[in-house]
Design a protein around this motif. Structure first.
Motif, PDB file in Angstrom:
ATOM      1  N   GLY A 112     -14.731  -8.900   7.322  1.00 38.66           N
ATOM      2  CA  GLY A 112     -15.493  -8.207   6.150  1.00 38.66           C
ATOM      3  C   GLY A 112     -14.891  -7.078   5.533  1.00 38.66           C
ATOM      4  N   HIS A 113     -13.146  -6.927   6.393  1.00 38.39           N
ATOM      5  CA  HIS A 113     -12.483  -5.941   5.443  1.00 38.39           C
ATOM      6  C   HIS A 113     -11.712  -6.089   4.390  1.00 38.39           C
ATOM      7  N   ALA A 114     -12.804  -6.063   3.077  1.00 38.44           N
ATOM      8  CA  ALA A 114     -11.974  -6.759   2.155  1.00 38.44           C
ATOM      9  C   ALA A 114     -11.254  -6.070   1.452  1.00 38.44           C
ATOM     10  N   ARG A 115     -11.192  -4.589   2.074  1.00 37.63           N
ATOM     11  CA  ARG A 115     -10.343  -3.272   1.717  1.00 37.63           C
ATOM     12  C   ARG A 115      -9.374  -3.003   1.757  1.00 37.63           C
ATOM     13  N   GLU A 116      -9.561  -3.222   3.307  1.00 36.20           N
ATOM     14  CA  GLU A 116      -8.095  -3.017   4.729  1.00 36.20           C
ATOM     15  C   GLU A 116      -7.377  -4.634   4.130  1.00 36.20           C
ATOM     16  N   ALA A 117      -8.098  -6.279   3.502  1.00 33.90           N
ATOM     17  CA  ALA A 117      -6.618  -6.740   3.077  1.00 33.90           C
ATOM     18  C   ALA A 117      -6.676  -6.505   1.928  1.00 33.90           C
ATOM     19  N   ALA A 118      -6.759  -5.786   1.101  1.00 30.34           N
ATOM     20  CA  ALA A 118      -6.943  -5.689  -0.044  1.00 30.34           C
ATOM     21  C   ALA A 118      -5.583  -4.865  -0.390  1.00 30.34           C
ATOM     22  N   ASN A 119      -5.126  -3.793   0.466  1.00 24.51           N
ATOM     23  CA  ASN A 119      -4.184  -2.775   1.234  1.00 24.51           C
ATOM     24  C   ASN A 119      -3.411  -3.925   2.002  1.00 24.51           C
ATOM     25  N   ILE A 120      -3.696  -4.300   2.782  1.00 26.75           N
ATOM     26  CA  ILE A 120      -2.176  -4.996   3.423  1.00 26.75           C
ATOM     27  C   ILE A 120      -1.569  -5.750   1.619  1.00 26.75           C
ATOM     28  N   GLN A 121      -2.143  -6.720   1.688  1.00 24.65           N
ATOM     29  CA  GLN A 121      -2.019  -7.572   0.098  1.00 24.65           C
ATOM     30  C   GLN A 121      -0.667  -5.999  -0.641  1.00 24.65           C
ATOM     31  N   ASN A 122      -0.895  -5.210  -0.325  1.00 33.58           N
ATOM     32  CA  ASN A 122      -0.540  -4.504  -1.756  1.00 33.58           C
ATOM     33  C   ASN A 122       0.922  -3.915  -1.219  1.00 33.58           C
TER      34      ASN A 122
ATOM     35  N   THR B 209      -2.787 -15.216 -11.389  1.00 38.86           N
ATOM     36  CA  THR B 209      -4.174 -15.898 -10.556  1.00 38.86           C
ATOM     37  C   THR B 209      -4.657 -14.770  -9.267  1.00 38.86           C
ATOM     38  N   LEU B 210      -4.196 -14.082  -8.216  1.00 34.64           N
ATOM     39  CA  LEU B 210      -5.039 -13.611  -7.411  1.00 34.64           C
ATOM     40  C   LEU B 210      -5.307 -12.087  -8.151  1.00 34.64           C
ATOM     41  N   VAL B 211      -4.478 -11.498  -9.243  1.00 35.28           N
ATOM     42  CA  VAL B 211      -5.227 -10.458 -10.425  1.00 35.28           C
ATOM     43  C   VAL B 211      -6.434 -10.707 -10.871  1.00 35.28           C
ATOM     44  N   TRP B 212      -6.613 -12.059 -11.217  1.00 36.66           N
ATOM     45  CA  TRP B 212      -7.657 -12.487 -12.262  1.00 36.66           C
ATOM     46  C   TRP B 212      -8.832 -12.830 -11.046  1.00 36.66           C
ATOM     47  N   ARG B 213      -8.380 -13.220 -10.333  1.00 35.41           N
ATOM     48  CA  ARG B 213      -9.802 -13.931  -9.874  1.00 35.41           C
ATOM     49  C   ARG B 213     -10.177 -12.560  -8.515  1.00 35.41           C
ATOM     50  N   GLY B 214      -9.534 -11.450  -8.504  1.00 37.79           N
ATOM     51  CA  GLY B 214      -9.501  -9.854  -8.010  1.00 37.79           C
ATOM     52  C   GLY B 214      -9.362  -9.966  -6.882  1.00 37.79           C
ATOM     53  N   ASP B 215      -8.542 -10.681  -5.803  1.00 39.03           N
ATOM     54  CA  ASP B 215      -8.224 -11.094  -4.726  1.00 39.03           C
ATOM     55  C   ASP B 215      -7.061 -10.007  -4.954  1.00 39.03           C
ATOM     56  N   LEU B 216      -6.160  -9.748  -5.682  1.00 39.44           N
ATOM     57  CA  LEU B 216      -5.212  -8.521  -5.610  1.00 39.44           C
ATOM     58  C   LEU B 216      -5.453  -7.645  -6.481  1.00 39.44           C
ATOM     59  N   VAL B 217      -5.686  -6.348  -6.095  1.00 40.77           N
ATOM     60  CA  VAL B 217      -6.596  -5.157  -6.559  1.00 40.77           C
ATOM     61  C   VAL B 217      -4.881  -4.517  -7.019  1.00 40.77           C
ATOM     62  N   TRP B 218      -4.830  -4.922  -8.505  1.00 35.13           N
ATOM     63  CA  TRP B 218      -4.043  -3.820  -9.404  1.00 35.13           C
ATOM     64  C   TRP B 218      -3.749  -2.509  -9.374  1.00 35.13           C
ATOM     65  N   GLU B 219      -2.827  -1.555  -8.484  1.00 34.62           N
ATOM     66  CA  GLU B 219      -2.379  -0.529  -8.472  1.00 34.62           C
ATOM     67  C   GLU B 219      -1.227  -0.057  -9.553  1.00 34.62           C
ATOM     68  N   TRP B 220      -1.494   0.280 -10.238  1.00 41.55           N
ATOM     69  CA  TRP B 220      -0.180   1.834 -11.083  1.00 41.55           C
ATOM     70  C   TRP B 220       0.258   2.341 -10.411  1.00 41.55           C
ATOM     71  N   ALA B 221      -0.407   2.581  -9.132  1.00 41.99           N
ATOM     72  CA  ALA B 221       0.711   3.499  -8.254  1.00 41.99           C
ATOM     73  C   ALA B 221       1.761   2.016  -8.150  1.00 41.99           C
ATOM     74  N   LEU B 222       1.058   1.154  -7.693  1.00 42.28           N
ATOM     75  CA  LEU B 222       2.278   0.050  -7.016  1.00 42.28           C
ATOM     76  C   LEU B 222       3.278  -0.212  -8.389  1.00 42.28           C
ATOM     77  N   ALA B 223       2.386  -0.581  -9.657  1.00 39.36           N
ATOM     78  CA  ALA B 223       3.709  -0.611 -10.717  1.00 39.36           C
ATOM     79  C   ALA B 223       4.674  -0.045 -11.286  1.00 39.36           C
ATOM     80  N   LYS B 224       4.271   1.794 -10.540  1.00 39.99           N
ATOM     81  CA  LYS B 224       5.033   3.082 -11.405  1.00 39.99           C
ATOM     82  C   LYS B 224       6.720   2.759  -9.906  1.00 39.99           C
ATOM     83  N   ARG B 225       5.905   2.535  -8.571  1.00 38.42           N
ATOM     84  CA  ARG B 225       7.138   2.599  -7.384  1.00 38.42           C
ATOM     85  C   ARG B 225       7.338   1.578  -8.086  1.00 38.42           C
TER      86      ARG B 225
END
Length: 528
Positions: A301-311, A431-447
């Motif tokens: 049930g750690h959705a935020r943790e999963a999103a952070n691991i993916q990014n 597809t991951l972004v569209w489903r909300g399973d991958l959280v878009w991070e502007w910080a990641l895009a900048k890096r």
């Protein structure tokens, strides 16, 4: 153990395997070059390798690991043991049947699928059939190895599964060394290699079996039964098998097309071995570690943790593969000359293989990102979506390969594979972004943008330094001088890239240190 430390454990073991792989290909180039026996061996070996990816690595990393992890969470190690025994009985029986059928069909498979371009040479076709028949049982060994490797990864025992592939390269090197030592002809050396593949498969299975016993699970053989868990595994595994074998599917299509030109199959294989180093070290490490980590986080049930691991995994992939892609493009000629140009491998072979390697380099970040994105689907028990994207990329690969091969020969096949890989990457990511399973991070895009800048700075430094190193990279120079010159160029590239990335903010040393120490916020592991 932190995410980065797990990546490092698997990457370190995989690096050892790839280093031995380089040694193997160096001996292979000296013994067989890009001659007919090299084509025959690689064509015969590609087929069991394809099935290994389809039925072993792809299917079990995608389907078995989440279900095995769920059993650990719900029923502990004893429940996981029961599940693994159910799967083992069905898997062993199915593999035995597949092996028997494929052995009987081998002449037809070689003529129509593996190497249709050999049809005009009856002797070449016959040898390919016999070698493929010798090596195909390797599939059984590797499929069972993949299952036990999935168990080890889920139990956080990564090293044994990662180190097992070293044995394939060690045994094949021994066969090559013996063949060269006794001055055997190319056909005899190719036969030594064929039998060494089968021996290596048995050794790899033994290594992971011992690892599973050490992890506290003793698998016994049970009569195959279609239990609810096994049925669920098959539902997930069939599309995952297709998806996990995308690279091999595209390569066997390319091989079938390339078999129409003498030496083309071997040239593609030699280039493939080089780019498999960063693809294996980074891609395999991310894929092996990320899937069980995501599965455990989501089940807990750690959705935020999963999103952070993916990014963070995507960031890790880009941090290492962007400079590798630029390095392969710029240094492809020097790399191939230093590693391969000796014995039966001539200067004209270097030019062809280097051009293929440069194209593969451009596809490298895409190929590795696939390994980082697919677990986002598999951990949620969705194996059908990646399969659909895989089929789209296969169609693109086939169309481009058929269109480009008559124009630019082997380079056309490499271009088709790289293009198909990037299409698959874009489809998975969007597809991951569209489903909300991958959280878009502007910080990641900048890096990512800053990492591209750092890669450009590194490329400029390499282009400036390359003419100064050229006198030590020519074939007339001693091998030690060639290796030293190439090593200096690679060291320069690393220093310039890492310094630039950290200075301009593309990478954050503080974040890396935190990830080295951080432990996932998942439920406790009953095996630790």
């Amino acid at each position: 153990m932190s995410l980065v430390r797990k990546f490092a454990t698997v990457a370190g073991a995989t690096l050892g395997s790839r280093v031995f792989g380089f040694a193997r290909e160096t001996f292979m180039a000296a013994a067989l070059g890009t001659g007919p026996m090299a084509d025959v061996f690689y064509a015969a070996f590609r087929f069991p390798n394809l099935f290994r990816r389809l039925f072993a690595e792809g299917a079990f990393n995608a389907a078995f690991v989440p279900l095995f992890s769920k059993e650990i969470e719900a029923n502990g190690v004893e429940g996981a043991k029961r599940f693994s025994e159910e799967v083992f009985g069905v898997l062993f029986s199915a593999l035995l049947l597949i092996t028997i059928v494929m052995e009987l069909m081998m002449p037809w498979l070689v003529e129509w699928i593996i190497a249709p371009g050999f049809a005009d040479d009856a002797e070449k076709t016959a040898i390919t059939v016999r070698m493929a028949a010798v090596m195909f049982p390797y599939l059984m060994c590797m499929s069972l190895t993949a299952m036990m490797s999935g168990m080890l990864n889920s139990l956080h025992h990564f090293f044994a599964a990662a180190i097992a592939p070293v044995f394939l390269n060690v045994v094949m090197i021994a066969a090559l060394f013996y063949g060269l030592w006794i001055k055997a002809d190319p056909l005899t050396i190719a036969w030594y290699l064929s039998w060494s593949v089968l021996v290596a498969g048995v050794l790899q299975l033994a290594v992971v079996y011992v690892g599973v016993r050490y992890a506290g699970i003793n698998i016994g053989f049970k009569r195959p039964r279609m239990t609810a868990n096994v049925k669920r595994l098959l539902v997930l595994a069939v599309p995952a098998a297709v998806t996990g074998g995308i690279t091999q599917i595209n390569q066997i299509i390319g091989q079938a097309i390339a078999s129409g030109k003498e030496g083309a199959i071997a040239a593609l294989q030699y280039a493939d071995r080089i780019y498999q180093l960063p693809l294996g070290v980074v891609g395999v490490a991310v894929g092996v570690v990320l899937l069980p980590e995501l599965a455990r986080a989501l089940k807990g049930g750690h959705a935020r943790e999963a999103a952070n691991i993916q990014n963070r995994s995507i960031e890790f992939v880009l941090f290492l593969t962007l400079p590798a892609a630029a390095g392969l493009w710029i240094l492809s000629d020097a790399i191939i000359r230093v590693l391969y140009e000796r014995g039966a491998f001539a200067a004209e072979n270097t030019a062809v293989v280097a051009s293929i390697l440069a194209i593969y380099g451009l596809g490298l970040p895409g190929f590795v990102l696939i390994k980082a994105l697919q677990p986002g689907f598999y951990a949620r028990e969705d194996t059908r979506t990646p399969m659909r994207f895989t089929m789209i990329s296969v169609v693109i690969n086939s169309g481009l390969a058929i269109s480009l091969f008559p124009l630019i020969a082997e380079r056309g096949i490499a271009t088709a594979e790289a293009s198909a890989g990037w299409v698959n990457t874009v489809l998975l990511f969007s597809t991951l972004v569209w489903r909300g399973d991958l959280v878009w991070e502007w910080a990641l895009a900048k890096r990512t943008a800053l990492l591209l800048v750092a890669t450009g700075i590194m490329a400029g430094a390499l282009l400036y330094a390359l003419p100064y190193a050229q006198p030590w990279l020519v074939p007339q120079a001693a091998l030690v001088q060639q290796i030293a010159a190439l090593a200096c160029l690679l060291a320069l590239a690393m220093v310039v890239y890492f310094a630039s990335a950290f200075l301009i903010g593309g990478a954050d040393i503080g974040m890396i240190k935190r990830n080295m120490k951080r432990k996932p916020k998942t439920t406790s592991d009953p095996t630790e």
